[in-house]
Design a protein around this motif. Structure first.
Motif, short mmCIF file in Angstrom:
data_model
loop_
_atom_site.label_atom_id
_atom_site.label_comp_id
_atom_site.label_asym_id
_atom_site.label_seq_id
_atom_site.Cartn_x
_atom_site.Cartn_y
_atom_site.Cartn_z
N ASN A 88 56.17 35.54 36.90
CA ASN A 88 55.99 36.82 36.19
C ASN A 88 54.59 37.40 36.37
OD1 ASN A 88 58.63 36.77 35.02
ND2 ASN A 88 57.90 35.22 33.58
N LEU A 89 53.81 36.78 37.23
CA LEU A 89 52.41 37.15 37.36
C LEU A 89 52.21 38.60 37.79
CD1 LEU A 89 49.45 36.11 37.37
CD2 LEU A 89 49.77 35.59 39.79
N ILE A 90 52.87 38.99 38.87
CA ILE A 90 52.66 40.34 39.40
C ILE A 90 53.13 41.41 38.43
CG2 ILE A 90 53.26 41.93 41.26
CD1 ILE A 90 51.26 39.78 42.04
N HIS A 91 54.28 41.18 37.79
CA HIS A 91 54.79 42.15 36.82
C HIS A 91 53.79 42.35 35.69
CE1 HIS A 91 57.52 44.38 34.25
NE2 HIS A 91 57.28 43.52 33.28
N LYS A 92 53.17 41.27 35.25
CA LYS A 92 52.18 41.36 34.17
C LYS A 92 50.93 42.10 34.63
CE LYS A 92 51.25 37.65 31.89
NZ LYS A 92 50.89 36.23 31.66
N LEU A 93 50.63 42.01 35.93
CA LEU A 93 49.43 42.66 36.45
C LEU A 93 49.59 44.15 36.63
CD1 LEU A 93 47.92 40.34 39.23
CD2 LEU A 93 46.82 41.06 37.10
N GLU A 94 50.81 44.60 36.83
CA GLU A 94 51.04 46.01 37.12
C GLU A 94 50.81 46.89 35.91
OE1 GLU A 94 54.90 46.12 38.87
OE2 GLU A 94 54.17 45.49 40.83
N ASP A 95 50.31 48.06 36.16
CA ASP A 95 50.02 49.03 35.12
C ASP A 95 51.08 50.12 35.15
OD1 ASP A 95 49.02 51.01 33.48
OD2 ASP A 95 46.94 50.71 34.08
N ASP A 96 52.07 50.01 34.27
CA ASP A 96 53.19 50.95 34.27
C ASP A 96 52.75 52.39 34.01
OD1 ASP A 96 54.98 48.92 34.79
OD2 ASP A 96 55.36 48.52 32.67
N PHE A 129 43.88 34.81 34.33
CA PHE A 129 44.90 35.74 33.85
C PHE A 129 46.27 35.06 33.80
CE2 PHE A 129 48.29 38.76 34.94
CZ PHE A 129 48.27 39.53 33.80
N GLY A 130 46.62 34.37 34.87
CA GLY A 130 47.92 33.72 34.93
C GLY A 130 48.10 32.66 33.87
N ASN A 131 47.00 32.04 33.45
CA ASN A 131 47.06 31.02 32.41
C ASN A 131 46.72 31.56 31.03
OD1 ASN A 131 47.78 28.67 34.00
ND2 ASN A 131 45.75 28.82 34.93
N ASP A 132 46.73 32.91 30.90
CA ASP A 132 46.60 33.60 29.62
C ASP A 132 45.23 33.44 28.95
OD1 ASP A 132 49.31 34.50 29.72
OD2 ASP A 132 49.95 32.50 29.08
N PHE A 133 44.17 33.24 29.76
CA PHE A 133 42.83 33.18 29.19
C PHE A 133 42.20 34.57 29.10
CE2 PHE A 133 43.07 28.72 30.69
CZ PHE A 133 42.71 28.09 29.51
N ILE A 134 42.63 35.49 29.98
CA ILE A 134 42.13 36.86 29.94
C ILE A 134 43.31 37.81 30.03
CG2 ILE A 134 39.90 36.24 30.94
CD1 ILE A 134 40.83 37.40 33.60
N SER A 135 43.09 39.06 29.62
CA SER A 135 44.16 40.07 29.61
C SER A 135 44.24 40.80 30.95
CB SER A 135 43.88 41.09 28.50
OG SER A 135 42.72 41.86 28.82
N ASN A 136 45.28 41.61 31.09
CA ASN A 136 45.46 42.45 32.27
C ASN A 136 44.23 43.32 32.49
OD1 ASN A 136 46.07 45.03 33.62
ND2 ASN A 136 48.17 44.34 33.70
#
Length: 210
Positions: A88-96, A129-136
């Motif tokens: 789900n990494l890339i989806h979380k990175l994208e800015d809708d 980011f992938g390990n939820d330490f920082i936000s998008n």
């Protein structure tokens, strides 16, 4: 890097990040060359490498050697993200909101990085980011800083807590302000230039640790 090439690499980078076995990337990245990739099929199971090989068949430029090295260092540092989280990494990175293509942005950033050291920092940031330490938002701000700041100025952030931004050499202070690592406070209690503490902490505690 041309737009068509960027889009092709973007698609294969997404596939590599989300479905490839990144931990199999070895530690001897410096020994991997374009010739070894072409002749021996090194890392051939990674989609992004397959795309690069296809592009190189039309001719290899000097910049391709640098890009390969930076890409592999980036992927190596990103490999600490679990396969489950990478799906789900890339989806979380994208800015809708702005419909921005995360893979394409990553390729563009990697291509612009001056050194392999910066590519490693970017990979570490993606792992955070992938390990939820920082936000998008924090990831893209950090990637902007890594791209724009000279490496010496990034390393100097190790001592930001003991450094008064008002006393930082003018050119370096201007660079820090230009990438969002500080600002000037305009109120009665102002102490002048102040650090953006959260971003500084990300670099100090996670990216440039010994």
């Amino acid at each position: 890097m041309t737009e068509n090439r960027n889009k092709e690499l973007s698609k294969s980078l997404i596939e590599t990040l989300t479905s490839s076995n990144l931990p199999t990337i070895g530690s001897d990245i410096a020994e991997v060359t374009i010739d070894s990739v072409l002749k021996e099929g090194v890392l051939k199971d990674f989609p992004i490498i397959g795309s690069l090989v296809g592009i190189w068949k039309t001719g290899i430029a000097v910049n391709d050697y640098r890009f390969l090295n930076k890409l592999l260092l980036f992927l190596q540092e990103s490999s600490t993200i679990s396969s489950v989280k990478r799906e789900n990494l890339i989806h979380k990175l994208e800015d809708d909101k702005y419909q921005l293509e995360a893979g394409e942005k990553l390729i563009a950033v990697i291509d612009k990085l001056e050194t392999g050291s910066k590519a490693k920092l970017l990979g570490k940031a993606l792992a955070l980011f992938g390990n939820d330490f920082i936000s998008n938002d924090e990831f893209w701000r950090v990637s902007f800083i890594i791209e724009r700041l000279p490496m010496a100025d990034i390393i100097a952030l190790k001592n930001w807590r003991n450094t008064d931004l008002n006393q930082v050499f003018e050119i370096r202070r201007h660079l820090y302000l230009s990438v969002g690592l500080g600002w000037f406070v305009l109120d009665a209690s102002s102490t002048g230039f102040c650090w953006q503490e959260r971003l500084c902490e990300i670099f100090e505690q996670h990216l440039i640790v010994q």
